[in-house]
Structures are given as C-alpha cells and as structure tokens.
Design a protein around this motif. Structure first.
Motif, mmCIF file in Angstrom:
data_model
loop_
_atom_site.group_PDB
_atom_site.id
_atom_site.type_symbol
_atom_site.label_atom_id
_atom_site.label_comp_id
_atom_site.label_asym_id
_atom_site.label_seq_id
_atom_site.Cartn_x
_atom_site.Cartn_y
_atom_site.Cartn_z
ATOM 1 N N GLY A 1 0.783 -1.228 0.000
ATOM 2 C CA GLY A 1 0.000 0.000 0.000
ATOM 3 C C GLY A 1 0.811 1.273 0.000
ATOM 4 N N GLY A 2 2.140 1.186 0.007
ATOM 5 C CA GLY A 2 2.964 2.374 -0.126
ATOM 6 C C GLY A 2 3.780 2.754 1.079
ATOM 7 N N CYS A 3 3.663 2.035 2.193
ATOM 8 C CA CYS A 3 4.454 2.365 3.377
ATOM 9 C C CYS A 3 5.916 1.974 3.160
ATOM 10 C CB CYS A 3 3.917 1.628 4.600
ATOM 11 S SG CYS A 3 2.311 2.202 5.169
ATOM 12 N N LEU A 4 6.802 2.829 3.650
ATOM 13 C CA LEU A 4 8.222 2.540 3.572
ATOM 14 C C LEU A 4 8.687 1.828 4.826
ATOM 15 C CD1 LEU A 4 9.753 5.860 2.149
ATOM 16 C CD2 LEU A 4 9.231 3.754 0.916
ATOM 17 N N LEU A 5 9.637 0.901 4.673
ATOM 18 C CA LEU A 5 10.198 0.211 5.831
ATOM 19 C C LEU A 5 10.991 1.174 6.713
ATOM 20 C CD1 LEU A 5 11.444 -3.089 4.131
ATOM 21 C CD2 LEU A 5 9.340 -2.730 5.424
ATOM 22 N N THR A 6 11.414 2.291 6.154
ATOM 23 C CA THR A 6 12.196 3.267 6.911
ATOM 24 C C THR A 6 11.329 4.292 7.629
ATOM 25 O OG1 THR A 6 12.429 4.514 4.848
ATOM 26 C CG2 THR A 6 14.229 3.049 5.467
#
Length: 342
Positions: free
Chosen positions: A278-283
C-alpha cells in the motif's frame, strides 16, 4: 471545447497531487490483479465471489491499518499475529472459567490486549531497543502463553465452547454477523475495516497526531527537537495495533466459537506486506491508511482469485511475493518523482 485557461492549472495540480500519493502503486496493482483474475476465472466476477474477496481482505485489512500507521511512525510489531489469538483466548477462557457473561470476557480481553500494546511501546521508548527485538520477544512470550495456559486450563490446545453462554449471540452480532446490501452478502468485518480506514485517514490528514506520526517516522530526533511528543506517539501507535488485534480476536472467537491456541503465527507478515504494498516505507515517514486498505484488497483478490481459477493454492505465496516486489518498486518510483518535484 478546451477548458478555460484558469481551470487548467488546477486540473494539472490535482492530477499531480494524485500522482504523488503513496497509494498510487497499490491502486495500479489492484487494477491489474482485478483484470487478471477477471480474465482467468469466470466465477471471480460474481457477487457472491466479491463478498468473499472483501471478507478475506477485511480480515487482513483490520490489522493492516494500524500496522501501516505504526510503520509510518518508523516501527514494527512482530507480535500482532499472535496477539489476535491471545485476545480471543482471554475472552473465551475467562468467560468459560468464571461462568460469566461473554461480554465480561470481551471486556477483560480488551484491557489485557491494550496492556500488551502499551507494554510494547513503553519497552521500546524506555530501553531504546529496536522494535524488531522488543516485539519479537513479545511474540515468543505470547506464543508460549497461548499454548501453555490453554493446555493448563482446558487440557487441550483449544478452548471450550461458549456458544451456549449468556451474551454470546449479542457479541456475535457485533463481531461476526452478516448483512446484505442488495445482492451482496457481507461480513460485518468489512464495516469494521472501512471504519478503521476512515478514522486512520482522518487522524493522518486532519489532526496534529497525524503530523506527529509522519514526523516521528521521518526523523525522531528532529521531531523531538521541535516539541513532538515522540514517546507518547509511539506508545499510542502500539496501543492502536492492540485495539485492532482485539477486534480481530473477537471476530475469530465469535465466528468459530472454539479457538486453537496455535493460530496467528506468521500473520504479522501478511499485515506488514499489505502495508508495504500500500505504499508504506520500511524506513518510516511515508504511507497512508488507504494504501494499506488497497494492499489488503489485493491480498483478498489473490487469495480467492487463485481458488476461483482452480489453481494450486501453493501459488498464492508466489503471487503475493511478486506483488510485493512490483508494488515496492513502483512505490519507490512514485516517491522519487514526488521528491524531485518539491
């Protein structure tokens, strides 16, 4: 006829804003998955099939929403999957052992589940340990408690039936009922899911807390320097994950009446995958609640689409992995474009 000149910049501005949204990649992916399974599985386009897809998406989506917010805040929760099972076990065993109204067990479960989230957040901010380590420890503790206490109290790895106890029917109406919208049969979990998406989107886009979440995930030290309550924000995010785990746990209990104590292991990765697709970054510092909902919808379509296409179910993990990689690459491209235009 060509629109007036004064209208064209605003139209381009709207298109540019939409193109820069973090969920753009997941929307494109969802459209591709929908077209694909519509072509290879005739039953996929039936109303009954759509209801099943939405149900599969909602069971992941309820948890994917707060997990996405937590990831935007720069943290993870590896205990989320087993916490759902823990919530169901506490409700069931407390009600059965105390011969209490099922709603009493539901209330006790809410307090216990929220306490786990609070402790996760408190340990994180007080010790400075990575969330991976803190929640991995919680995962192992909960997994052991789920199995150990269930065997100790029930004598087996599953709970006793509480379907004939007072309050069960009304609780099932709240957490596991069906409703019909036209020709579409829906589980109430779809409403819980959409409600959580709406609330989370409002928090992210319309409240100070939403600004805090993005700031904490982007740079916690800089956020602290400008007065953002970093510790309180992170604890609140973990409590939010626990609240969703309680909702999912009650649905699990009210749907099947009996809970297997070993369930839930590995589901935490599905929640994270839905958020990343869905577009969330791991950072941290980037993503949206709507994107997590689209990611969960992709999960639902893939899960049931493979069944309707009559393929071997083993292909599901392959398909999910491919979608994860493609969506991540597309999301990274969208983010680079957005940053280049600033």
């Amino acid at each position: 006829m060509e629109p007036p000149a004064e209208q064209r910049p605003s139209a381009r501005s709207l298109a540019r804003r939409l193109a820069n949204r973090p969920e753009l990649g997941s929307v494109v992916g969802a459209a591709a998955v929908f077209v694909f399974f519509s072509a290879v599985a005739d039953a996929f386009l039936q109303w009954s099939s759509f209801g099943t897809v939405l149900y599969a998406a909602s069971t992941i989506g309820i948890m994917a929403v707060p997990v996405a917010l937590l990831m935007i805040g720069g943290e993870f929760d590896l205990s989320a999957g087993v916490l759902v099972t823990s919530s169901a076990l506490v409700s069931s065993m407390f009600s059965y052992q105390m011969t209490a109204n099922v709603w009493v067990g539901v209330g006790v479960s809410l307090l216990a589940t929220l306490a786990v989230g609070f402790v996760n957040g408190l340990l994180l901010v007080r010790t400075g340990l990575p969330s991976f380590i803190v929640t991995l420890g919680t995962f192992l503790i909960l997994q052991g408690c789920n199995l150990g206490f269930t065997k100790l109290i029930s004598g087996t790895v599953s709970t006793k039936t509480i379907a004939d106890m007072e309050g069960f029917d009304s609780a099932a109406d709240v957490f596991a009922s069906h409703l019909t919208v036209g020709d579409l049969d829906l589980q109430v979990t779809v409403l819980w899911w959409l409600g959580l998406v709406a609330v989370a989107t409002w928090i992210l886009l319309r409240t100070r807390a939403g600004n805090w979440i993005y700031a904490v995930g982007g740079d916690a030290q800089a956020a602290c320097a400008v007065g953002v309550p970093v510790h309180r924000t992170k604890i609140g995010l973990y409590v939010g994950v626990s609240l969703a785990a309680w909702i999912s746990g009650q649905h699990l209990l009210m749907s099947y009446d009996v809970v297997q104590s070993g369930e839930g292991v590995g589901n935490e990765f599905l929640y994270i995958i839905a958020a990343v697709i869905g577009g969330c970054l791991l950072t941290g510092g980037y993503g949206s609640a709507v994107g997590s909902a689209v990611g969960a919808f992709i999960f639902g379509m893939a899960d049931k689409g493979i069944v309707y296409a009559r393929w071997n179910a083993d292909w599901f993990t392959f398909f999910l992995g491919a979608m994860l990689l493609l969506a991540t690459l597309l999301n990274a491209w969208v983010r680079r474009r957005a940053e280049a235009r600033r």
